[in-house]
Design an enzyme around this catalytic site. Structure first.
Site, PDB file in Angstrom:
ATOM      1  N   ASP A  92       0.784  -1.119   0.086  1.00  0.00           N
ATOM      2  CA  ASP A  92      -0.164   0.014  -0.036  1.00  0.00           C
ATOM      3  C   ASP A  92       0.909   1.223  -0.044  1.00  0.00           C
ATOM      4  OD1 ASP A  92       0.848   0.255   2.442  1.00  0.00           O
ATOM      5  OD2 ASP A  92      -1.124  -0.006   3.503  1.00  0.00           O
ATOM      6  N   ASP A 266      -8.294  -7.191  -0.418  1.00  0.00           N
ATOM      7  CA  ASP A 266      -7.595  -7.325   1.188  1.00  0.00           C
ATOM      8  C   ASP A 266      -8.498  -7.153   2.236  1.00  0.00           C
ATOM      9  OD1 ASP A 266      -7.103  -4.437   0.742  1.00  0.00           O
ATOM     10  OD2 ASP A 266      -6.408  -4.563   2.745  1.00  0.00           O
ATOM     11  N   CYS A 304     -13.207 -28.304   5.719  1.00  0.00           N
ATOM     12  CA  CYS A 304     -12.111 -27.200   5.456  1.00  0.00           C
ATOM     13  C   CYS A 304     -10.880 -28.327   5.504  1.00  0.00           C
ATOM     14  CB  CYS A 304     -12.157 -26.490   6.463  1.00  0.00           C
ATOM     15  SG  CYS A 304     -10.649 -25.307   6.576  1.00  0.00           S
ATOM     16  N   CYS A 306      -7.707 -26.929   6.260  1.00  0.00           N
ATOM     17  CA  CYS A 306      -6.718 -26.313   7.114  1.00  0.00           C
ATOM     18  C   CYS A 306      -6.081 -27.378   7.860  1.00  0.00           C
ATOM     19  CB  CYS A 306      -7.022 -25.349   7.334  1.00  0.00           C
ATOM     20  SG  CYS A 306      -7.945 -25.294   9.023  1.00  0.00           S
ATOM     21  N   CYS A 309      -8.580 -27.798  11.075  1.00  0.00           N
ATOM     22  CA  CYS A 309      -9.720 -28.789  10.882  1.00  0.00           C
ATOM     23  C   CYS A 309      -9.087 -30.100  10.666  1.00  0.00           C
ATOM     24  CB  CYS A 309     -10.418 -28.399   9.745  1.00  0.00           C
ATOM     25  SG  CYS A 309     -11.268 -26.514  10.105  1.00  0.00           S
ATOM     26  N   HIS A 335      -6.982 -21.212   9.798  1.00  0.00           N
ATOM     27  CA  HIS A 335      -8.387 -21.693   9.162  1.00  0.00           C
ATOM     28  C   HIS A 335      -8.832 -20.524   8.413  1.00  0.00           C
ATOM     29  CE1 HIS A 335     -12.172 -23.213   9.061  1.00  0.00           C
ATOM     30  NE2 HIS A 335     -12.866 -22.076   9.644  1.00  0.00           N
TER      31      HIS A 335
HETATM   32 ZN   LIG Z   1     -10.204 -25.077   8.658  1.00  0.00          ZN
END
Ligand SMILES: [Zn+2]
Length: 366
Positions: A92, A266, A304, A306, A309, A335
């Site tokens: 930025d 973003d 999910c 990730c 999870c 996550h």
């Molecule tokens: Zn997750």
């Protein structure tokens, strides 16, 4: 090739499936860019960030110019090697954070004079200096320096601020040194006034940028107004250049903005929420501090992929947040960034298959 490439692969209504080419790889759009504020995506290793699917992150000029300093980072090879992130970086301009964090700001035609929030030292940020700092950092995408218009504000004040930002945009464009795989984006301002937004967009297009951002939104105007401003602005921007809606937002905001032709986003939400025990899931937002999770053996979100999870229960994540364990921030940030990455992946698939109108992603259905 100088500048960055952008190719549109498919369309569904106003939405676009695209591919952005930078000096540090290609990025499929629509894309969400995690915040790498001060040279780190908080609570995440670079490998962990890449594992979520992210191939572009955002760095903050204001933070990095004050600490450790742009010249120091340049001497160490630039921000990519400094933070060990091999993929693309958008920086930025510093304008937004000068207004929100620094003290004793003095705005003039030249730029903004301010005192650091860290040690009170004096600094001057001009369009030329902002673009120079972003070059020293090694940004793939540089943002033009603009003034962050306060909201709410009188129309006259918004108009004067927008006009100043357009003069700064022209100076930013001139200060930018063209290099292969690097580009500079202009930022549309104009508050909640469609005609000012359109005038701002037309001025930027006249100057000519590699991409166009819509700035100064998601600061309390409400989702309907945000969408109305995107609808007023997007058609005034070149079809063949990427569009970036700055600082937005909640999952439903992203879905709505993609439907209106936005390619890049973003927001602090997935990372900040990860550090405050909030998790985005396909069944809505969960607060892991809530006692109802204390005995729950289920994962956060069974769909999910990730690390949080894959092997942990809601009960364990609840325990970590209640105990103030650092691992809670790490797992919940991983996550949330995975949720945002998969939301964008789902949107890209839906555009490719022409079924964006029926798109639903659990709690993200608008
Ligand atoms: Zn997750």
């Amino acid at each position: 090739m100088t500048g960055i490439g952008f190719e549109i692969l498919a369309r569904d209504g106003a939405a676009r499936l695209g591919r952005l080419s930078t000096a540090h790889g290609t990025i499929e759009t629509p894309v969400f860019m995690p915040l790498g504020t001060a040279g780190s995506v908080k609570a995440m290793t670079p490998d962990g960030v890449a594992a979520t699917g992210a191939r572009i992150i955002l760095g903050n000029t204001y933070h990095l110019m004050l600490r450790p300093g742009a010249e120091r980072i340049a001497a160490l090879g630039g921000l990519h090697p400094f933070m060990n992130w091999p993929h693309a970086i958008l920086t930025d301009s510093g304008g937004f954070q000068v207004m929100s964090l620094a003290s004793l700001r003095k705005i003039s035609e030249d730029g903004v004079e301010f005192r650091s929030h860290l040690d009170g030292s004096r600094h001057l940020l001009t369009p030329e200096r902002s673009v120079e700092i972003q070059r020293l950092l090694g940004a793939d995408i540089t943002m033009a320096f603009d003034e962050c218009t306060p909201y709410p504000a009188e129309r006259e004040a918004v108009e004067a601020s927008m006009e100043l930002s357009m003069r700064w945009a022209e100076r930013s464009r001139q200060a930018f040194v063209p290099r292969p795989g690097r580009g500079i984006f202009g930022i549309v301002q104009g508050g909640v006034h469609p005609d000012l937004r359109q005038r701002s967009a037309a001025r930027l297009v006249e100057i000519g940028f590699d991409g166009y951002a819509i700035g100064g939104l998601a600061i309390g105007e409400g989702q309907d107004t945000t969408f109305a401003m995107v609808e007023a602005t997007a058609p005034a921007l070149p079809e063949d250049r990427p569009r970036y809606l700055m600082g937005v937002g909640k999952p439903a905001d992203l879905v709505g903005a993609v439907r209106r032709g936005v390619d890049m986003f973003d927001c602090v939400l997935p990372t900040r929420s990860g550090r405050t025990a909030q998790a985005f899931t396909r069944e809505g937002t969960l607060n892991l501090r809530n006692a109802r999770h204390a005995d729950d053996p289920a994962p956060l979100d069974p769909e999910c992929r990730c690390p949080a999870c894959a092997g942990f229960s809601r009960a364990y994540l609840h325990h970590l947040t209640k105990s103030g364990e650092i691992l809670a921030s790490m797992l919940l940030t991983a996550h949330n960034l995975t949720y945002y990455a998969d939301l964008m992946l789902g949107l890209r698939k839906a555009i490719a298959e022409g079924r964006l109108a029926d798109f639903a992603f659990g709690g993200a259905a608008p």
